[in-house]
Each structure stands twice: as C-alpha cells, then as structure tokens.
Design an enzyme around this catalytic site. Structure first.
Site, PDB file in Angstrom:
ATOM      1  N   ASP A  49       0.621  -1.367   0.152  1.00  7.52           N
ATOM      2  CA  ASP A  49      -0.343  -0.157   0.051  1.00  7.52           C
ATOM      3  C   ASP A  49       0.954   1.815  -0.215  1.00  7.52           C
ATOM      4  O   ASP A  49       2.315   0.986   0.156  1.00  7.52           O
ATOM      5  CB  ASP A  49      -0.836  -0.148   1.109  1.00  7.52           C
ATOM      6  CG  ASP A  49      -2.060  -0.465   0.469  1.00  7.52           C
ATOM      7  OD1 ASP A  49      -1.761  -0.837  -0.001  1.00  7.52           O
ATOM      8  OD2 ASP A  49      -2.677  -0.730   1.836  1.00  7.52           O
ATOM      9  N   LYS A  71      -3.689   3.080  -2.607  1.00  5.15           N
ATOM     10  CA  LYS A  71      -4.901   3.593  -2.072  1.00  5.15           C
ATOM     11  C   LYS A  71      -4.305   4.800  -1.810  1.00  5.15           C
ATOM     12  O   LYS A  71      -4.538   4.460  -0.223  1.00  5.15           O
ATOM     13  CB  LYS A  71      -5.431   2.536  -1.966  1.00  5.15           C
ATOM     14  CG  LYS A  71      -5.634   1.481  -2.719  1.00  5.15           C
ATOM     15  CD  LYS A  71      -6.456   0.201  -2.541  1.00  5.15           C
ATOM     16  CE  LYS A  71      -7.909   0.527  -2.750  1.00  5.15           C
ATOM     17  NZ  LYS A  71      -8.342   1.261  -4.006  1.00  5.15           N
ATOM     18  N   MET A 188      -9.106   9.339   7.698  1.00  3.05           N
ATOM     19  CA  MET A 188      -9.862   9.927   6.872  1.00  3.05           C
ATOM     20  C   MET A 188     -11.004  11.131   6.832  1.00  3.05           C
ATOM     21  O   MET A 188     -12.526  11.588   6.410  1.00  3.05           O
ATOM     22  CB  MET A 188     -10.913   9.104   6.363  1.00  3.05           C
ATOM     23  CG  MET A 188      -9.270   8.065   5.659  1.00  3.05           C
ATOM     24  SD  MET A 188     -10.136   6.857   4.486  1.00  3.05           S
ATOM     25  CE  MET A 188     -10.533   5.675   6.107  1.00  3.05           C
TER      26      MET A 188
END
Length: 277
Positions: A49, A71, A188
């Site tokens: 990742d 990602k 996030m």
C-alpha cells in the site's frame, strides 16, 4: 471433463501458494511486530500500500517481487478489484503472497473485503495485526485513548464514506459520545472536517478538546491541539492535511497538561506543537 466444469482446475490450483495480510503499522518501522517481520521475510510477492514506509521493505528478501498498489483518498488509486485479482493469481501460481497494508488490515484497511473475496475462491488468508494509526497518533503526544476519569470507551470511525453510502451519523455519534463518555478517533476526516465539526457540535460542547495528528509516528509528524469549535480554523491555520487522525474527547486534555507542565523536563516531547486550546 467439459470446458464448463472447472471443479478439477479449481482443486488443483487452490492452496498452491499462501496469502497473508500484514499490518505495517502507522509508519515507524520499529513498530512492526516480530510476526510481521517474519512474514515479510518469507514473502515471494509483496503487494504494498501507498502509506507503507519504505524502511519496512528492507526486511523483504532480495528475490521477492514487490508490487506497489497504492490507495490514498483523493489520489489516483489502484482499483480494489485489480488488487484482489493480483493476490488470487499469485497464490494460484504458488507464490507466498504478503499483502502489506498501513496500520492494521482490519481497521479501515479493506482487509475484511479482501479476506471475503479470497475465501470465495477457496483461498484461506492469515492476518497479522499492526498498530493502527489512531492509537499511535495520540500515544505520540503522551495521552491515552481511555482514562477512567475521562473516557469509558473509544470509537474508531471513518470520515470518508463508501460511494453511495450516506456515511456516519455524526449527530447520533456526538450524543452517544457525550452520554457514554467516549473518545472519538476519526480517520480520513480532514476533507470533511467542516461538516464533522458542525454535526458533532450538536451534541458535544464547543470546548471539547481535539488533537489533530498528521503522519503519526513518523519523523515528520506534525500535530495541533485545539477545541471542537475551532477544528476547521485550526486546520486552515496549520495546513495540516491527510493522512491525519482526529482525536476528540477529554482524554486530549492530557496532551495540553504534558506540554504545559513538563516543558522544561528531560521527558518533554520534542515534536513541534500548535496549541489552540
């Protein structure tokens, strides 16, 4: 056997290789578990990742094939379906596959989705936990996620909903956090911070302490202490951006206490701090 009967093919291909989801932790390579290191060393294929520290890959064999499948929210990303296809094909080719994910595979890392899809084609998956950034972030400031005087529990929640999903009911969460004395750890959440702030303020006081931690555990970590009513303003003033963790709750008071009372002590945190509390 007819061309439509794939049972024989499936039986001969399944379990030729292995697949392990490995949590690489929040960034600091020294926070890797011993079990994670062993898995990385044994891998013949690593699917990595975007947020995995390059230092972690020093544990990989020189003969291992490393595939970057980044990602990250707001950036061009490798499609999830393509990543899963790579994993399945590599296992069927007899490879020892490690899917290396930032933080913990099962905390907002899509690890659950990957396990489900691999199991659907007959591949069993081993999962090795990693330290999640929400824990490492607040710990780096010397504060706990729970404290019996300030928090009876903790909620890990994402500020970035799946497309088509209405997302978190922040008003309900605020009321629950207030009534049950919970710490909120928001992943996030920077891009939606204005909405999150406004909705949380329907149930939480404007002076509720908030910590914002960018690049938790890394040498270039930055952070700010503020209040819920000033969250969006503080983000603008400091320029803090993703990947950042927002920690909301009275446990954050410990951060302010540490920086106010121990500023001349040898154990003083040396990371730069923006305080708006």
């Amino acid at each position: 056997m007819s061309h439509n009967d794939s049972s024989f093919t499936d039986k001969t291909r399944i379990h030729q290789g292995t697949c392990t989801l490995v949590g690489a932790g929040p960034g600091d390579p020294e926070l890797l578990t011993l079990k994670a290191v062993k898995a990385i060393q044994a891998a013949t294929v690593l699917l990595v990742d975007d947020l995995v520290n390059e230092e972690v890959l020093k544990h990989a064999s020189s003969e291992a094939r490393i595939v970057y499948v980044g990602k990250r929210g707001g950036c061009k990303s490798t499609p999830q379906a393509f990543i899963e296809k790579l994993m399945i094909n590599a296992v069927h080719e007899g490879e020892t596959v490690v899917r290396l994910k930032g933080g913990d595979p099962f905390i907002f890392g899509r690890g659950g989705e990957e396990v489900e899809h691999l199991r659907q084609v007959g591949i069993e998956v081993t999962v090795i936990n990693g330290i999640t950034s929400g824990l490492a972030a607040i710990t780096s400031l010397g504060a706990p996620l729970t404290h019996r005087e300030h928090a009876h529990g903790v909620v890990f929640v994402t500020g970035h909903a799946k497309p088509g999903d209405k997302g978190t009911d922040w008003r309900q969460l605020a009321a629950t956090a207030r009534d049950a004395k919970l710490t909120l750890v928001i992943y996030m959440g920077v891009s939606g911070s204005e909405n999150i702030q406004n909705e949380l303020l329907t149930g939480l006081p404007t002076d509720t302490p908030v910590a914002i931690i960018e690049n938790a555990s890394l040498t270039h970590q930055r952070q700010a202490l503020t209040q819920l009513g000033q969250l969006t303003q503080t983000l603008k003033e400091t320029g803090l951006k993703s990947p950042s963790v927002l920690v909301v709750g009275n446990v954050v008071q410990a951060c302010a206490q540490i920086f106010q009372t121990e500023q001349n002590q040898p154990t003083t945190p040396t990371l730069p701090l923006h305080a708006n509390m």
